[in-house]
Design a protein around this motif. Sequence first.
Motif, PDB file in Angstrom:
ATOM      1  N   UNK A   1       5.915   4.279  16.797  1.00  0.00           N
ATOM      2  CA  UNK A   1       5.534   4.604  18.127  1.00  0.00           C
ATOM      3  C   UNK A   1       4.183   4.211  18.588  1.00  0.00           C
ATOM      4  N   UNK A   2       3.326   4.165  17.672  1.00  0.00           N
ATOM      5  CA  UNK A   2       2.101   3.794  17.923  1.00  0.00           C
ATOM      6  C   UNK A   2       1.646   2.305  18.254  1.00  0.00           C
ATOM      7  N   UNK A   3       2.560   1.570  17.376  1.00  0.00           N
ATOM      8  CA  UNK A   3       2.726   0.078  17.405  1.00  0.00           C
ATOM      9  C   UNK A   3       3.189  -0.299  18.619  1.00  0.00           C
ATOM     10  N   UNK A   4       4.470   0.427  18.918  1.00  0.00           N
ATOM     11  CA  UNK A   4       5.147  -0.102  20.245  1.00  0.00           C
ATOM     12  C   UNK A   4       4.155   0.523  21.340  1.00  0.00           C
ATOM     13  N   UNK A   5       3.488   1.363  21.546  1.00  0.00           N
ATOM     14  CA  UNK A   5       2.538   1.779  22.484  1.00  0.00           C
ATOM     15  C   UNK A   5       1.275   0.694  22.734  1.00  0.00           C
ATOM     16  N   UNK A   6       0.703   0.245  21.517  1.00  0.00           N
ATOM     17  CA  UNK A   6      -0.084  -0.922  21.584  1.00  0.00           C
ATOM     18  C   UNK A   6       0.519  -2.145  22.044  1.00  0.00           C
TER      19      UNK A   6
ATOM     20  N   UNK B   1      -2.398  -7.919  19.889  1.00  0.00           N
ATOM     21  CA  UNK B   1      -1.337  -8.938  20.171  1.00  0.00           C
ATOM     22  C   UNK B   1      -0.124  -8.760  19.358  1.00  0.00           C
ATOM     23  N   UNK B   2       0.460  -7.334  19.424  1.00  0.00           N
ATOM     24  CA  UNK B   2       1.453  -6.835  18.506  1.00  0.00           C
ATOM     25  C   UNK B   2       2.647  -7.789  18.722  1.00  0.00           C
ATOM     26  N   UNK B   3       3.295  -7.912  19.776  1.00  0.00           N
ATOM     27  CA  UNK B   3       4.330  -8.949  19.971  1.00  0.00           C
ATOM     28  C   UNK B   3       4.092 -10.196  19.485  1.00  0.00           C
ATOM     29  N   UNK B   4       3.139 -11.079  19.907  1.00  0.00           N
ATOM     30  CA  UNK B   4       2.981 -12.144  19.301  1.00  0.00           C
ATOM     31  C   UNK B   4       2.942 -12.346  17.652  1.00  0.00           C
ATOM     32  N   UNK B   5       2.335 -11.286  17.088  1.00  0.00           N
ATOM     33  CA  UNK B   5       2.266 -11.450  15.858  1.00  0.00           C
ATOM     34  C   UNK B   5       3.553 -11.098  15.138  1.00  0.00           C
ATOM     35  N   UNK B   6       4.468 -10.334  15.705  1.00  0.00           N
ATOM     36  CA  UNK B   6       5.584 -10.073  15.092  1.00  0.00           C
ATOM     37  C   UNK B   6       6.676 -11.260  15.208  1.00  0.00           C
ATOM     38  N   UNK B   7       6.380 -12.035  16.228  1.00  0.00           N
ATOM     39  CA  UNK B   7       7.237 -13.333  16.412  1.00  0.00           C
ATOM     40  C   UNK B   7       6.494 -14.162  15.630  1.00  0.00           C
ATOM     41  N   UNK B   8       5.311 -14.621  15.410  1.00  0.00           N
ATOM     42  CA  UNK B   8       4.727 -15.558  14.736  1.00  0.00           C
ATOM     43  C   UNK B   8       5.074 -15.404  13.121  1.00  0.00           C
ATOM     44  N   UNK B   9       5.139 -14.028  12.935  1.00  0.00           N
ATOM     45  CA  UNK B   9       5.247 -13.885  11.380  1.00  0.00           C
ATOM     46  C   UNK B   9       6.656 -13.476  11.031  1.00  0.00           C
ATOM     47  N   UNK B  10       7.563 -13.421  12.101  1.00  0.00           N
ATOM     48  CA  UNK B  10       9.126 -13.366  12.072  1.00  0.00           C
ATOM     49  C   UNK B  10       9.349 -12.046  11.358  1.00  0.00           C
TER      50      UNK B  10
ATOM     51  N   UNK C   1       2.929  -2.411  24.241  1.00  0.00           N
ATOM     52  CA  UNK C   1       3.112  -2.613  25.590  1.00  0.00           C
ATOM     53  C   UNK C   1       1.918  -2.133  26.409  1.00  0.00           C
ATOM     54  N   UNK C   2       0.807  -2.301  25.799  1.00  0.00           N
ATOM     55  CA  UNK C   2      -0.435  -1.775  26.559  1.00  0.00           C
ATOM     56  C   UNK C   2      -0.588  -0.384  26.967  1.00  0.00           C
ATOM     57  N   UNK C   3       0.324   0.374  26.685  1.00  0.00           N
ATOM     58  CA  UNK C   3       0.374   1.854  27.054  1.00  0.00           C
ATOM     59  C   UNK C   3      -0.889   2.531  26.369  1.00  0.00           C
ATOM     60  N   UNK C   4      -1.288   2.309  25.194  1.00  0.00           N
ATOM     61  CA  UNK C   4      -2.202   2.808  24.290  1.00  0.00           C
ATOM     62  C   UNK C   4      -3.579   1.966  24.846  1.00  0.00           C
ATOM     63  N   UNK C   5      -4.390   2.715  25.491  1.00  0.00           N
ATOM     64  CA  UNK C   5      -5.880   2.255  25.642  1.00  0.00           C
ATOM     65  C   UNK C   5      -6.728   2.194  24.618  1.00  0.00           C
ATOM     66  N   UNK C   6      -6.935   3.099  23.636  1.00  0.00           N
ATOM     67  CA  UNK C   6      -7.734   3.179  22.661  1.00  0.00           C
ATOM     68  C   UNK C   6      -7.018   2.932  21.259  1.00  0.00           C
ATOM     69  N   UNK C   7      -7.632   2.045  20.510  1.00  0.00           N
ATOM     70  CA  UNK C   7      -6.824   1.636  19.180  1.00  0.00           C
ATOM     71  C   UNK C   7      -7.801   2.091  18.098  1.00  0.00           C
ATOM     72  N   UNK C   8      -7.387   2.594  17.150  1.00  0.00           N
ATOM     73  CA  UNK C   8      -8.069   2.989  15.727  1.00  0.00           C
ATOM     74  C   UNK C   8      -8.457   1.757  15.092  1.00  0.00           C
ATOM     75  N   UNK C   9      -9.600   1.509  14.640  1.00  0.00           N
ATOM     76  CA  UNK C   9      -9.951   0.425  14.000  1.00  0.00           C
ATOM     77  C   UNK C   9      -9.135  -0.123  12.821  1.00  0.00           C
TER      78      UNK C   9
END
Length: 73
Positions: A34-39, A10-19, A41-49
């Motif tokens: 670029x990695x955050x943007x991919x996450x 939930x990157x977009x929601x987090x940036x909105x919530x935390x302004x 937009x859902x373009x990145x299927x795997x995420x590094x913990x």
Amino acid sequence: MPDEKKLVIHIRELTQKYDISLRELSRRSDIDIARLSELASGKRQRVNIDYIVRIAEALNISDIREILTLEDK
């Protein structure tokens, strides 16, 4: 057969919530924008913990469910 699930970050929601901007989250978490943007937009299927940990630390989040959830495909 069980319903298939997908991990949603939930990157977009987090940036909105935390302004904060994606650029500021990138700076605070030391994750390439670029990695955050991919996450976001859902373009990145795997995420590094480690990314999840860094986002949590950057935004002072203690409940990981604020960052990601499991949802039906």
